[in-house]
Design a protein around this motif. Sequence first.
Motif, PDB file in Angstrom:
ATOM      1  N   ARG A  46       0.860  -1.193   0.000  1.00  0.00           N
ATOM      2  CA  ARG A  46       0.000   0.000   0.000  1.00  0.00           C
ATOM      3  C   ARG A  46       0.891   1.236   0.000  1.00  0.00           C
ATOM      4  N   PHE A  47       0.958   1.936  -1.123  1.00  0.00           N
ATOM      5  CA  PHE A  47       1.824   3.112  -1.275  1.00  0.00           C
ATOM      6  C   PHE A  47       3.289   2.776  -0.963  1.00  0.00           C
ATOM      7  N   GLY A  48       3.664   1.512  -1.113  1.00  0.00           N
ATOM      8  CA  GLY A  48       5.019   1.092  -0.762  1.00  0.00           C
ATOM      9  C   GLY A  48       5.124   0.515   0.630  1.00  0.00           C
ATOM     10  N   PHE A  49       4.089   0.707   1.466  1.00  0.00           N
ATOM     11  CA  PHE A  49       4.082   0.120   2.804  1.00  0.00           C
ATOM     12  C   PHE A  49       3.813  -1.382   2.732  1.00  0.00           C
ATOM     13  N   ASN A  50       4.290  -2.093   3.744  1.00  0.00           N
ATOM     14  CA  ASN A  50       3.987  -3.503   3.960  1.00  0.00           C
ATOM     15  C   ASN A  50       2.725  -3.542   4.815  1.00  0.00           C
ATOM     16  N   ALA A  51       1.577  -3.845   4.199  1.00  0.00           N
ATOM     17  CA  ALA A  51       0.286  -3.656   4.848  1.00  0.00           C
ATOM     18  C   ALA A  51      -0.493  -4.952   4.951  1.00  0.00           C
ATOM     19  N   SER A  52      -1.508  -4.938   5.817  1.00  0.00           N
ATOM     20  CA  SER A  52      -2.433  -6.067   5.943  1.00  0.00           C
ATOM     21  C   SER A  52      -3.631  -5.855   5.032  1.00  0.00           C
ATOM     22  N   LEU A  53      -4.239  -6.966   4.659  1.00  0.00           N
ATOM     23  CA  LEU A  53      -5.469  -6.948   3.881  1.00  0.00           C
ATOM     24  C   LEU A  53      -6.616  -7.170   4.859  1.00  0.00           C
TER      25      LEU A  53
ATOM     26  N   MET B 207      -9.408  -5.300   1.581  1.00  0.00           N
ATOM     27  CA  MET B 207      -9.040  -3.908   1.393  1.00  0.00           C
ATOM     28  C   MET B 207      -7.731  -3.650   2.130  1.00  0.00           C
ATOM     29  N   LEU B 208      -6.774  -3.007   1.476  1.00  0.00           N
ATOM     30  CA  LEU B 208      -5.518  -2.667   2.127  1.00  0.00           C
ATOM     31  C   LEU B 208      -5.778  -1.659   3.245  1.00  0.00           C
ATOM     32  N   LYS B 209      -5.254  -1.986   4.435  1.00  0.00           N
ATOM     33  CA  LYS B 209      -5.548  -1.195   5.626  1.00  0.00           C
ATOM     34  C   LYS B 209      -4.313  -0.406   6.062  1.00  0.00           C
ATOM     35  N   ASP B 210      -4.555   0.850   6.492  1.00  0.00           N
ATOM     36  CA  ASP B 210      -3.477   1.570   7.161  1.00  0.00           C
ATOM     37  C   ASP B 210      -3.349   1.045   8.581  1.00  0.00           C
ATOM     38  N   SER B 211      -2.241   1.357   9.214  1.00  0.00           N
ATOM     39  CA  SER B 211      -1.971   0.837  10.547  1.00  0.00           C
ATOM     40  C   SER B 211      -1.198   1.873  11.346  1.00  0.00           C
TER      41      SER B 211
ATOM     42  N   ARG C 276       3.048   8.150  11.632  1.00  0.00           N
ATOM     43  CA  ARG C 276       2.727   6.731  11.731  1.00  0.00           C
ATOM     44  C   ARG C 276       2.373   6.175  10.357  1.00  0.00           C
ATOM     45  N   SER C 277       1.586   6.962   9.591  1.00  0.00           N
ATOM     46  CA  SER C 277       1.094   6.506   8.304  1.00  0.00           C
ATOM     47  C   SER C 277       0.592   7.711   7.530  1.00  0.00           C
ATOM     48  N   PHE C 278       0.159   7.483   6.302  1.00  0.00           N
ATOM     49  CA  PHE C 278      -0.544   8.514   5.548  1.00  0.00           C
ATOM     50  C   PHE C 278      -1.566   7.839   4.642  1.00  0.00           C
TER      51      PHE C 278
ATOM     52  N   LYS D  29      -0.889  10.464   9.875  1.00  0.00           N
ATOM     53  CA  LYS D  29      -1.236  10.002  11.221  1.00  0.00           C
ATOM     54  C   LYS D  29      -0.134  10.374  12.202  1.00  0.00           C
ATOM     55  N   ALA D  30      -0.525  10.994  13.297  1.00  0.00           N
ATOM     56  CA  ALA D  30       0.416  11.506  14.296  1.00  0.00           C
ATOM     57  C   ALA D  30       0.600  10.506  15.443  1.00  0.00           C
ATOM     58  N   THR D  31       1.112  10.991  16.572  1.00  0.00           N
ATOM     59  CA  THR D  31       1.314  10.246  17.835  1.00  0.00           C
ATOM     60  C   THR D  31       2.253   9.055  17.678  1.00  0.00           C
TER      61      THR D  31
END
Length: 743
Positions: free
Chosen positions: A337-344, A356-360, A412-414, A440-442
Amino acid sequence: MLCLVIALIINACQTKGADGNVSKAAAYQDVPFEQEVSVKYPFEGPKEALKVRADRNGVIQVLTEEGLFRTYGGAFLYPGRLVKDQTYRALGDKTLRDLVLYQEQLVYLDSVAVLSNAWAGKLFDLHGVAGAKIVCPSERFTFLVAGDDLIRGIRSNDILWETSTPKELLMVKYHPASKTHYVLSKTAIFSLDEEEGALTNLYSGNGLTCFDFIDEGQKIAVGTEDGYFIFDLSTNKASTKNSQLPCPAITSIKNIDGSLWIGSEKGAFRERKDGSYDYYFGERWLVGQEVIDIAKGPHGEVLFLTDQGLSKLEFDTHTLYEKAMYFEDQVRNRHIRFGFNASLGNMEKGNVASGMLKDSDNDGLWTAMYLAGQAFRYGVNGDDEALENCRESLDAMERLYTINPVEGFPSRSFNRSGYEKHLADPERWQRSDHPEWDWKATTSSDEAIGHVFAFGVLAEVVDEPAIRKKAIQLLDALMQHVVDHDFYLVDYDGNPTLWGKWNPDYVNGFPPMVGDRKLNSSNIIAMLQTAYHFTQKEIYKDKAFELMQDHGYLQNLMVPMENIGKAEDGSDEWAAMLSQSWNHSDDEMYFLGYWGLYRYAFNDSLKTQYGSAIKDHWEAERPEKDGLWNIFSALVSPNDYDQEEAIWYLKQYPMDLIDWTMVNSHRKDIVILDKNFREQATAKVLPPDELRIRRHNANRFALDGGGEGKAEYSAGDIWLLPYWMGRYLGLISGPEANVKNQY
C-alpha cells in the motif's frame, strides 16, 4: 567501585563498524520438506453427510442423505464448492446408503442392490437386506451387506451366508491377509468368518466409535468417545486407552500410508513419530468442526468430511527458498500500500479478493521489517527485484517524514483525504499541506526503533549509493530530532508522544524491575550508536556516553531478564500498569534494537556487555521458539542460537496467513501452566500452523484467538525477515535439492 568498572568499560578501545557480513555458524542445508495446505469445498448449507471417497480416476464423491455430491473448482486460498453429482443421472433416483471403494472404483449400496458404474455397470447384486446401511467388499466381487437385523454375504446375486446384526452396529472392514471381516458396534469388536459368516466376540466395552487396521493388519486402532486404544488381533488384548489427545471424542480413524489420522468432534489430528500430534482444527484447515469421515485423496491428499463440507489437505515438498518465493509473491500481489507492507482487511470469510488494504498505527514498523528483509535478500544475491522493492518501500518511509510539518518526525502513516477513518480517529489523523493527503500523528517508540533498524541495515547492506544516502539522511533526521528535543519524539502540537520517550527523567522514573526502564535504555543506545556509525557525528556518541555514564543507561540495559516483573508496592499507577504482565511488543523492540546495539557497538568492552544482555534475553525467550529471535541471537553466538528451532519456525509457519479463529484451550494433549507473569500458557509452545497468525510482537503461547478470516497478514515482516536475515548471516544455505532433510 561500580562507577569505576562502568567507566573502564565505556572508555575501552574504540571499534568502528560492524563485523563481517557472514557469521561462522554451520549453515542449515535448505533441503525439500513437507508442507501442507488446505483446499476447501463447503456445502451451500449444512448437510447430513455420511462418507467421502475418491476413485482411481481422481473423482471425489461425497455421500449425504440428499444424495451424491462432487467437488467443483477449488484451489489453495480459493475455495471450491460441493455440487450435486449428476454425472450418472440414474443414480439421482436411488436412495444411496453407503459408498465404498473396491479395486479403486466407487461402489454404492441402496435399498435393493450393491451397484457400480465401473466394470461396464455389470455389478448389480441384489441383497434383500431390510434397512441395508453398510456394504463391505472382500474378494472376488464378494460383498457383505448389513442392515437392521441381518448381515449377508453375497456374490453375483447369490447369498453365501447370513447372520444376525449385532446391536448398535457401526462399521465393518475386511482384511485380506486374514480373510476376515471385523465388525464394530458401540459395545464390542467381532470377527466374522468369510466362509461361514460366524461372528466371534473379540472385545467388549463401551463408547466405541470407529476403527482401522494398523501394523499390516496385525492390530486395529479403535476410537471411542473419550480416546483411542490399540487392539492386538493376534492376542485379543487391548492397550491402555490414550485420552491425552487434542480432542478425545473420536469420530473417525484412518490409516493412510502408515500415518494414523484421527477425526474428532473438534478437528482432526495425525500422530507423529514422537507420539505428539499435528492438529488440524479451525477454518485454516477445516470446513466445519466435527469430522464425519476421513479418506485418502486421489493424489495422496487427505480428505476430511464434516456437515459443513469437505477439506482436502494437500502435501507438497519444497525448500525454504521456494517457500520464500511464494511469500514474496504474496506480499507484492496483495500487501503493498503506497510502498508500505500492509495487511489486507475487511475480507469476507477468507476471501482474499474481497479484501481492502488497511493503514496501521505501525505502517512504518511493519514496513521497516519488510524493508530490512529485502535489503538482506539483495545482500544475499544482488537481486534486482529486491533492490526495487527496497527503493519503493524506502520512498514510503521517506514520505512519513516529509508529509508532516515537524522536522525529523516520522508520521505513523498517511492516506488520501476523505477516508472514513478520520471521523473515528481525529486526534491521530492530521491534514497535510496537500489537500489530497492526511497523515497520522502520535508516533511511538516501536516505530522509531524499527526505522533505525531498517535504515542501518540498508546503509550497511545495500551498495546502491542513492538508497544508502537516503537511508542515512533519514536516520540522521530522526536522531537529530530526538537529540534536539531532549530524547523525546515531539509531535505537531509541541508535546511528546505517549510512547516516544527516552529522556532520563522518564526512563529512570520507573523502578528497575519495570521493563520500560531497561527497554528504553537499550533502544536509545542502539539508536545513537547506529546514527554515529553511519554519520560520524560526534553528538550522537557524546549523548550515548552521557546517558550511560551520567544516567545509568548501561546499568539499566544490563538488568537481567529474570529481574523484570511487576512494580513493587507503592509504585505509581503508570509503572503498575506497564508491569502487569510481560509485554511481547517489548521483545520485538529489543531485538530490532540489538542489530545496532551489538553490531555498531562503540568499543569491544561494550560489545561484550551488550552480547551478555542479548544472550540473557534470548535465554528467556527460548521457550517461544520465535524464528526471528533465534536468528538475531546468532549475531552474538552463531554456534549457539537454537538453529533447529529457527528452522522449525520457518517450516511450520502456515502458507495460509489469513487471520482465522483458532482454538486450542480444550486440548487434552498439552500441559497447561498456572497463570504467570510471562503469560506462558503451556509447557511447550504449539506449532505456528496450529495457532492464529501472529506477528513477532504477540505472545506465541496464547492458545485461542483470531479474526474469523476477516484479514490476511503479510509475510513481509512475519516470515521473510527471519528467512533473508538467516540467509545473509550465513545461517541458512541456498536451496539444496538432493540432500537428506536434517530435521
